[in-house]
Write an enzyme that holds these catalytic residues in place. Structure first.
Site, PDB file in Angstrom:
ATOM      1  N   PHE A  38       0.822  -1.204   0.000  1.00  0.00           N
ATOM      2  CA  PHE A  38       0.000   0.000   0.000  1.00  0.00           C
ATOM      3  C   PHE A  38       0.873   1.279   0.000  1.00  0.00           C
ATOM      4  O   PHE A  38       0.869   2.039  -0.971  1.00  0.00           O
ATOM      5  CB  PHE A  38      -0.941  -0.081   1.219  1.00  0.00           C
ATOM      6  CG  PHE A  38      -1.491   1.211   1.700  1.00  0.00           C
ATOM      7  CD1 PHE A  38      -2.161   2.071   0.837  1.00  0.00           C
ATOM      8  CD2 PHE A  38      -1.349   1.580   3.039  1.00  0.00           C
ATOM      9  CE1 PHE A  38      -2.673   3.275   1.307  1.00  0.00           C
ATOM     10  CE2 PHE A  38      -1.861   2.774   3.503  1.00  0.00           C
ATOM     11  CZ  PHE A  38      -2.512   3.624   2.633  1.00  0.00           C
ATOM     12  N   ASN A  59       7.863  -9.823  -1.701  1.00  0.00           N
ATOM     13  CA  ASN A  59       7.530 -11.254  -1.778  1.00  0.00           C
ATOM     14  C   ASN A  59       6.021 -11.471  -1.941  1.00  0.00           C
ATOM     15  O   ASN A  59       5.547 -12.600  -1.894  1.00  0.00           O
ATOM     16  CB  ASN A  59       8.035 -12.017  -0.537  1.00  0.00           C
ATOM     17  CG  ASN A  59       7.266 -11.640   0.720  1.00  0.00           C
ATOM     18  OD1 ASN A  59       6.502 -10.687   0.730  1.00  0.00           O
ATOM     19  ND2 ASN A  59       7.472 -12.394   1.790  1.00  0.00           N
ATOM     20  N   SER A 100       7.371  -5.357   5.349  1.00  0.00           N
ATOM     21  CA  SER A 100       6.893  -5.934   6.616  1.00  0.00           C
ATOM     22  C   SER A 100       5.380  -5.942   6.554  1.00  0.00           C
ATOM     23  O   SER A 100       4.784  -4.960   6.110  1.00  0.00           O
ATOM     24  CB  SER A 100       7.323  -5.059   7.798  1.00  0.00           C
ATOM     25  OG  SER A 100       6.566  -5.383   8.962  1.00  0.00           O
ATOM     26  N   TYR A 170       5.454  -7.700  16.018  1.00  0.00           N
ATOM     27  CA  TYR A 170       5.562  -6.490  15.187  1.00  0.00           C
ATOM     28  C   TYR A 170       6.246  -5.365  15.973  1.00  0.00           C
ATOM     29  O   TYR A 170       7.236  -4.796  15.511  1.00  0.00           O
ATOM     30  CB  TYR A 170       4.156  -6.074  14.762  1.00  0.00           C
ATOM     31  CG  TYR A 170       4.088  -4.886  13.834  1.00  0.00           C
ATOM     32  CD1 TYR A 170       4.535  -4.981  12.525  1.00  0.00           C
ATOM     33  CD2 TYR A 170       3.549  -3.682  14.266  1.00  0.00           C
ATOM     34  CE1 TYR A 170       4.441  -3.888  11.663  1.00  0.00           C
ATOM     35  CE2 TYR A 170       3.452  -2.592  13.412  1.00  0.00           C
ATOM     36  CZ  TYR A 170       3.903  -2.703  12.109  1.00  0.00           C
ATOM     37  OH  TYR A 170       3.811  -1.624  11.253  1.00  0.00           O
ATOM     38  N   GLN A 187      28.492   1.883  14.239  1.00  0.00           N
ATOM     39  CA  GLN A 187      29.637   0.993  14.050  1.00  0.00           C
ATOM     40  C   GLN A 187      30.140   0.972  12.608  1.00  0.00           C
ATOM     41  O   GLN A 187      31.341   0.919  12.369  1.00  0.00           O
ATOM     42  CB  GLN A 187      29.200  -0.413  14.475  1.00  0.00           C
ATOM     43  CG  GLN A 187      30.309  -1.428  14.516  1.00  0.00           C
ATOM     44  CD  GLN A 187      29.762  -2.782  14.977  1.00  0.00           C
ATOM     45  OE1 GLN A 187      28.913  -2.860  15.853  1.00  0.00           O
ATOM     46  NE2 GLN A 187      30.254  -3.850  14.363  1.00  0.00           N
TER      47      GLN A 187
HETATM   48  P1  NAD Z   1       1.517  -3.494   3.205  1.00  0.00           P
HETATM   49  O1  NAD Z   1       1.254  -4.797   3.876  1.00  0.00           O
HETATM   50  O2  NAD Z   1       0.554  -3.002   2.193  1.00  0.00           O
HETATM   51  O3  NAD Z   1       2.961  -3.489   2.539  1.00  0.00           O
HETATM   52  C1  NAD Z   1       4.047  -4.228   3.014  1.00  0.00           C
HETATM   53  C2  NAD Z   1       4.751  -4.848   1.819  1.00  0.00           C
HETATM   54  O4  NAD Z   1       5.895  -5.593   2.270  1.00  0.00           O
HETATM   55  C3  NAD Z   1       3.863  -5.811   1.046  1.00  0.00           C
HETATM   56  O5  NAD Z   1       3.954  -5.526  -0.337  1.00  0.00           O
HETATM   57  C4  NAD Z   1       4.452  -7.177   1.377  1.00  0.00           C
HETATM   58  O6  NAD Z   1       4.207  -8.123   0.371  1.00  0.00           O
HETATM   59  C5  NAD Z   1       5.906  -6.841   1.579  1.00  0.00           C
HETATM   60  N1  NAD Z   1       6.632  -7.800   2.409  1.00  0.00           N
HETATM   61  C6  NAD Z   1       6.273  -8.283   3.622  1.00  0.00           C
HETATM   62  N2  NAD Z   1       7.188  -9.153   4.068  1.00  0.00           N
HETATM   63  C7  NAD Z   1       8.160  -9.223   3.117  1.00  0.00           C
HETATM   64  C8  NAD Z   1       9.366  -9.957   2.990  1.00  0.00           C
HETATM   65  N3  NAD Z   1       9.766 -10.809   3.940  1.00  0.00           N
HETATM   66  N4  NAD Z   1      10.124  -9.782   1.882  1.00  0.00           N
HETATM   67  C9  NAD Z   1       9.728  -8.931   0.912  1.00  0.00           C
HETATM   68  N5  NAD Z   1       8.597  -8.214   0.976  1.00  0.00           N
HETATM   69  C10 NAD Z   1       7.821  -8.358   2.068  1.00  0.00           C
HETATM   70  O7  NAD Z   1       1.693  -2.443   4.387  1.00  0.00           O
HETATM   71  P2  NAD Z   1       1.889  -0.854   4.345  1.00  0.00           P
HETATM   72  O8  NAD Z   1       0.771  -0.266   5.094  1.00  0.00           O
HETATM   73  O9  NAD Z   1       2.182  -0.401   2.971  1.00  0.00           O
HETATM   74  O10 NAD Z   1       3.196  -0.700   5.251  1.00  0.00           O
HETATM   75  C11 NAD Z   1       4.474  -0.420   4.698  1.00  0.00           C
HETATM   76  C12 NAD Z   1       5.477  -0.198   5.824  1.00  0.00           C
HETATM   77  O11 NAD Z   1       5.082   0.907   6.632  1.00  0.00           O
HETATM   78  C13 NAD Z   1       5.611  -1.399   6.768  1.00  0.00           C
HETATM   79  O12 NAD Z   1       6.968  -1.530   7.137  1.00  0.00           O
HETATM   80  C14 NAD Z   1       4.798  -0.993   7.959  1.00  0.00           C
HETATM   81  O13 NAD Z   1       5.257  -1.607   9.130  1.00  0.00           O
HETATM   82  C15 NAD Z   1       5.010   0.511   7.989  1.00  0.00           C
HETATM   83  N6  NAD Z   1       3.881   1.190   8.667  1.00  0.00           N
HETATM   84  C16 NAD Z   1       2.676   1.339   8.045  1.00  0.00           C
HETATM   85  C17 NAD Z   1       1.637   1.961   8.724  1.00  0.00           C
HETATM   86  C18 NAD Z   1       0.300   2.157   8.081  1.00  0.00           C
HETATM   87  O14 NAD Z   1      -0.619   2.637   8.750  1.00  0.00           O
HETATM   88  N7  NAD Z   1       0.118   1.853   6.815  1.00  0.00           N
HETATM   89  C19 NAD Z   1       1.817   2.424  10.024  1.00  0.00           C
HETATM   90  C20 NAD Z   1       3.049   2.226  10.630  1.00  0.00           C
HETATM   91  C21 NAD Z   1       4.093   1.628   9.936  1.00  0.00           C
END
Ligand code: NAD
Ligand code: UDP
Ligand code: UDP
Length: 346
Positions: A38, A59, A100, A170, A187
């Site tokens: 997203f 992935n 993630s 998480y 480091q």
């Molecule tokens: P999302 O789930 O839409 O996107 C995460 C992406 O990471 C997905 O495309 C998924 O397939 C990929 N992914 C997951 N594990 C993987 C792996 N092992 N190897 C390769 N790709 C992998 O979520 P998002 O809302 O777009 O979040 C993106 C980042 O922002 C994340 O790190 C999330 O923790 C952080 N975040 C988002 C929010 C929010 O409200 N959207 C809030 C806090 C933090």
């Protein structure tokens, strides 16, 4: 068919979004992990339109090819299907490390994998940054503050996290990711940026993402009961995705190296939020029901964004009403596609 073949043969150019031309001196090669998700896909759009080369690594655990398919075939775009828990050898000037799962039901589904992604995956990306001398931005989260005892949350607050609760994979995973970032900075002299992202919403959230915005909108659009977990007095503050992306870009470009909260400080109870969404969907006949509370659900959350305002000259621009309207329009479209494909999304 003839027209389609002509596109393949290159006689009719693909209709890409407008991309600025950047000379080689200014053009960067930028790696976006989780770029098919997203937030990542919106970031990729801006980086591409600014004329950079973008490598997406994903992935597809929660991301989808469809989020970035409008760039397929573009000479500046590359998509690698790869799990970042395994080492990755590519070249890059900058790394946005977003891979993630982010939605509670998704990250709780396989907690071990969530920890591996945030620890081993982050080590690999920091190792890559070290090897190639790239600047790396880590997507951290407001969840590092846990169920906060300080409100609103400034970056100086150390948090209140249950290390063995259902959210720990998480929350603690992201806390280790931050620790890793600053350990590599100290480091190994890796240049790091850490964004503590607060609840973000917008188009391209998956219809079955499981977070509150997509759940409530999907329920309201289908006149289903809007499911509030617990008594609905818990609060969140919601940021529209384009504001978040602007914040991430500003952080990467800034010289500020400590963690920065990126979020929208306008706070609502979840109960209020259910009514706001219901009112934005014309003719919605949903009722709002409270139910069982979720274990360890943070009770209050609102970012203190003084550091982002001062050091990044950033603050959110899109109001909740406007952002939700755009998101509802997107979900309406998704819903018609879903029905068409017999309840299957792809
Ligand atoms: P999302 O789930 O839409 O996107 C995460 C992406 O990471 C997905 O495309 C998924 O397939 C990929 N992914 C997951 N594990 C993987 C792996 N092992 N190897 C390769 N790709 C992998 O979520 P998002 O809302 O777009 O979040 C993106 C980042 O922002 C994340 O790190 C999330 O923790 C952080 N975040 C988002 C929010 C929010 O409200 N959207 C809030 C806090 C933090
Ligand atoms: N790594 C990677 N891509 C690279 C460089 C390193 O995936 O381009 C991984 C490597 O597999 C290692 C991790 O990043 O496990 C940490 O790298 P670092 O150089 O810090 O550690 P070392 O290689 O000495 O274990
Ligand atoms: N929530 C809810 N109904 C839902 C989904 C979520 O009441 O269908 C609540 C959840 O308990 C939490 C808030 O909405 O208090 C935000 O949840 P979300 O999963 O979106 O994100 P979080 O901030 O908890 O990571």
């Amino acid at each position: 068919l003839e027209k389609k073949l002509a596109v393949l043969e290159g006689r009719i150019p693909q209709n890409y979004p407008e991309v600025k031309y950047l000379g080689y001196k200014h053009r960067k090669r930028i790696l976006v992990t989780g770029g098919a998700g997203f937030v990542g896909s919106h970031l990729v759009d801006v980086l591409m339109m600014r004329g950079h080369e973008v490598i997406v690594v994903d992935n597809f655990f929660t991301g989808r090819k469809r989020n970035v398919e409008h760039w397929f075939g573009h000479r500046n775009f590359e998509l690698i299907h790869h799990d970042i828990v395994n080492p990755l050898y590519v070249e890059a000037d900058e790394i946005y490390h977003l891979a993630s799962p982010a939605s509670p039901p998704h990250y709780m589904q396989n907690p071990v994998k969530t920890i591996k992604t945030n620890t081993l995956g982050t080590i690999n990306m920091l190792g890559l940054a070290r090897r190639v001398g790239a600047k790396i931005l880590i997507a951290s989260t407001s969840e590092v503050y846990g169920d906060p005892m300080v409100h609103p949350q400034p970056e100086s607050y150390w948090g209140h996290v249950n290390p063995i609760g259902p959210r720990a994979c998480y929350d603690e995973g992201k806390r280790v990711a931050e620790t890793l970032a600053y350990s590599y900075a100290k480091q190994e002299k890796v240049v790091v940026r850490v964004a503590r992202i607060f609840n973000t919403y917008g188009p391209r959230m998956h219809v079955s993402d499981g977070r509150v915005v997509s759940n409530f909108i999907m329920q309201a659009l289908q006149n289903l009961t809007i499911t509030v977990y617990g008594n609905g007095k818990q609060t969140r503050s919601f940021c529209y995705v384009s504001d978040l992306v602007d914040g991430l870009l500003a952080l990467m470009e800034s010289t500020y190296t400590l963690p920065v909260n990126i979020g929208n400080p306008v706070e609502h109870t979840i109960e209020e939020f259910a009514v706001i969404i219901k009112d934005l969907v014309p003719g919605c006949r949903s009722t709002v029901a409270t139910g069982a509370a979720v274990e360890d659900d943070p009770q209050r959350r609102r970012p203190d964004i003084a550091i982002a305002e001062k050091h990044l000259h950033w603050s959110p621009k899109i109001s909740l009403q406007e952002g939700l309207q755009r998101t509802i329009d997107y979900f309406k479209e998704e819903l018609s596609r879903t029905t068409f494909y017999n309840n299957q999304t792809y």
